[in-house]
Design a protein around this motif. Structure first.
Motif, mmCIF file in Angstrom:
data_model
loop_
_atom_site.group_PDB
_atom_site.id
_atom_site.type_symbol
_atom_site.label_atom_id
_atom_site.label_comp_id
_atom_site.label_asym_id
_atom_site.label_seq_id
_atom_site.Cartn_x
_atom_site.Cartn_y
_atom_site.Cartn_z
ATOM 1 N N ALA A 151 -2.211 5.949 2.264
ATOM 2 C CA ALA A 151 -1.335 5.169 3.146
ATOM 3 C C ALA A 151 -0.451 6.078 3.985
ATOM 4 C CB ALA A 151 -0.467 4.219 2.315
ATOM 5 N N HIS A 209 -0.635 6.491 8.136
ATOM 6 C CA HIS A 209 0.570 6.305 8.954
ATOM 7 C C HIS A 209 0.742 7.475 9.912
ATOM 8 C CE1 HIS A 209 4.708 5.360 10.077
ATOM 9 N NE2 HIS A 209 5.018 6.616 9.786
ATOM 10 N N GLU A 268 0.839 -1.192 0.000
ATOM 11 C CA GLU A 268 0.000 0.000 0.000
ATOM 12 C C GLU A 268 0.879 1.249 0.000
ATOM 13 O OE1 GLU A 268 -3.902 1.758 2.368
ATOM 14 O OE2 GLU A 268 -2.565 0.324 3.343
#
Length: 575
Positions: free
Chosen positions: A354, A358, A349
């Motif tokens: 993504a 994170h 990903e």
């Protein structure tokens, strides 16, 4: 061989935008380079008035030389327009030759079209300069045009093109052509056969048009344009923001931004020199837009350009912006951005969603945790196609030594990271502590629908629907009534002699212009979605007709509505 760049035309004798010479802030300092546009000369406003009176607009030019020539310009071919303009005696053709086609015209023709006084002022400012006798700035002879031996000719040192503001963008106040911006920049590959200079300032391009169309347009107090270039985004922001901060690492780009503000009669733009978000110095704004230097260029490649090459490996520049933009938004603040990101061979990903997830996980309680992210991926290119696109963009001749070397550098760079595709898309942010933050991505290819209120308005609605879905449990969806989009039509496909359709499609005329293949139950749900019945009620009625379990059908429709709601096929009826 690289083309050399002329000086940006002077607004007054003291310096750009009426500032004392040498007052531009140092790169990276983030200090203001000038507030407002208090020029000591009136030629920019007089030039705009003259261009307006000559109908130097996108519709005016199309009416002058017709749709065939206009289409050639859209494919970056100036030759048909040059042929037409050189054989026309119209003043509009003279102006187009000067400012759009980089062509030399007789001094007398320039004076007839623009007036002797304005022509003289433009010469004093450095906008119009003498041309070599017998050869045009475009680099070929004046075919089809009668010439007088020894005739003095003028060329424009920079390009000035008209841009018709799209639907949804506020109009200029007090101008004869309120829907037209005039944009000064360097002449590009439309007229220049040589490799562009690295300090080249891009004018009106496809990416810039797209960003204008996807940017929210509600009135705000403070807006920022990061990596402003010639200032096109800042100018549009200035039409609905009290004040605009325009930043760029290029002093030359900021000169063009100030010049364009003057030409268009806009006085609420402050320019700051520095890299990306640094000039904001931690300041939060209500609306932030950026068409950053997102092109993924190998660090070993020759001929990098300030306007497109960020100087970081891979997609790290995009990643840094996704990380840092939320911290520069006020409560309720929004941002719009374009960019590229890599799709690795491993299938891991990647991309803005993504990266944002994170940051939300790694920094609990951070701005990222309060910020929703919506990504619309528009295309993917192979490494070869991507390299060719951007090498050609820089004016490098195909099959030349530099072409081959640059191609090898690009492909080596992508291969080193196992990159399989390079994606391009739009990114919208919205910060709100009161709402449930989401991160969502869709791949939408092909032509979009016809959005009467503008594309940005549809994206605003899509953001609101995604926000509602993030905070809504399945039980809430089941208890909600929905209304079908007014633009939805149904197509049923039958095999010959068959009473029942083999395929049912729902087609959308607005929004993303999508066509979905749906099952019988979803088709029926959309068909009766007039806001009078909840989803659970509709599911119960359909279950009886289809002879299936009511609860299971309700669960199925809830899942399907979560998919089609952000696309605009149905909308919830909310109190």
């Amino acid at each position: 061989m690289r083309s050399s760049l002329p000086a940006v035309p002077k607004i007054d004798s003291a310096g750009a935008a009426g500032m004392p010479a040498g007052s531009e802030a140092a790169a990276g300092s983030g200090e203001p380079a000038g507030r407002g546009q208090t020029a000591g000369s009136e030629w920019p406003s007089h030039l705009r008035s003259s261009l307006e009176s000559l109908e130097y607009t996108q519709p005016g030019l199309k009416a002058l030389w017709g749709p065939d020539v206009d289409q050639a310009l859209l494919t970056n071919d100036a030759a048909p327009a040059l042929w037409f303009a050189r054989t026309s005696s119209a003043s509009l053709a003279v102006v187009a030759r000067l400012f759009l086609l980089a062509d030399a015209v007789p001094t007398a023709s320039a004076e007839d079209a623009l007036g002797a006084d304005l022509t003289s002022a433009l010469r004093a400012a450095g906008l119009l300069v003498p041309a070599d006798a017998g050869e045009s700035h475009s680099g070929d002879q004046h075919s089809g045009e009668y010439q007088v031996e020894g005739e003095r000719r003028l060329v424009s040192s920079v390009s000035i093109v008209p841009y018709s503001l799209p639907v949804g963008v506020p109009r200029l106040v007090g101008q004869r052509k309120p829907d037209t911006l005039y944009l000064a920049s360097d002449f590009g590959t439309l007229t220049q056969p040589t490799v562009l200079d690295g300090r080249y300032v891009l004018g009106l391009g496809g990416a810039g048009r797209t960003l204008i169309e996807i940017t929210p347009r509600e009135a705000v107090t403070t807006a920022a344009d990061i990596g402003t270039g010639c200032g096109i985004q800042a100018l549009a922001l200035a039409l609905h923001a009290d004040s605009v901060i325009a930043t760029d690492i290029s002093a030359r780009a900021l000169e063009f931004t100030r010049l364009n503000a003057q030409i268009n009669g806009i006085d609420n733009i402050e320019t700051r020199r520095g890299s990306l978000l640094e000039p904001l110095r931690g300041q939060a704004v209500d609306l932030l837009v950026t068409n950053p230097p997102f092109v993924i260029t190998p660090q070993a490649a020759r001929g990098q350009f300030e306007y497109r090459d960020g100087g970081l490996p891979g997609d790290q520049l995009m990643r840094s912006l996704v990380r840092d933009i939320p911290g520069h938004l006020t409560e309720g603040g929004q941002a719009a951005m374009l960019g590229n990101w890599e799709v690795a061979q491993s299938g891991a990903e990647a991309g803005p969603v993504a990266w944002h997830k994170h940051e939300q996980t790694a920094s609990v309680g951070s701005a990222a945790g309060e910020t929703s992210l919506m990504v619309i991926e528009r295309e993917q290119l192979t490494p070869t196609a991507y390299a060719h696109t951007w090498i050609r963009d820089g004016g490098v001749a195909r099959a030349s030594g530099q072409w081959n070397a640059d191609t090898a550098a690009w492909l080596d760079d992508f291969a080193a990271r196992s990159v399989e595709q390079i994606a391009f898309g739009w990114v919208r942010f919205k910060r709100s502590a009161a709402a449930s933050a989401f991160a969502a991505a869709d791949r939408i290819s092909g032509p979009l629908g016809a959005n009467a209120a503008g594309l940005a308005a549809f994206l605003d609605t899509r953001m609101a629907m995604l926000e509602w879905l993030e905070g809504a449990e399945d039980s809430e969806l089941a208890a909600t009534a929905f209304v079908r989009g007014s633009d939805i039509v149904e197509h049923r496909h039958h095999e010959p002699g068959s009473e029942n359709p083999s395929v049912i499609e729902m087609a959308q005329g607005t929004g993303f212009g999508q066509t979905l293949t749906v099952d019988t139950a979803l088709a029926a749900f959309i068909g009766v979605a007039d806001g009078s019945m909840t989803l659970r009620t509709v599911a119960g009625a359909l279950a009886a007709l289809l002879e299936v379990d009511s609860d299971k059908l309700c669960q199925q429709l809830v899942r399907q509505v979560r998919d089609i709601l952000p696309l605009g096929f149905v909308y919830p009826v909310l109190e």
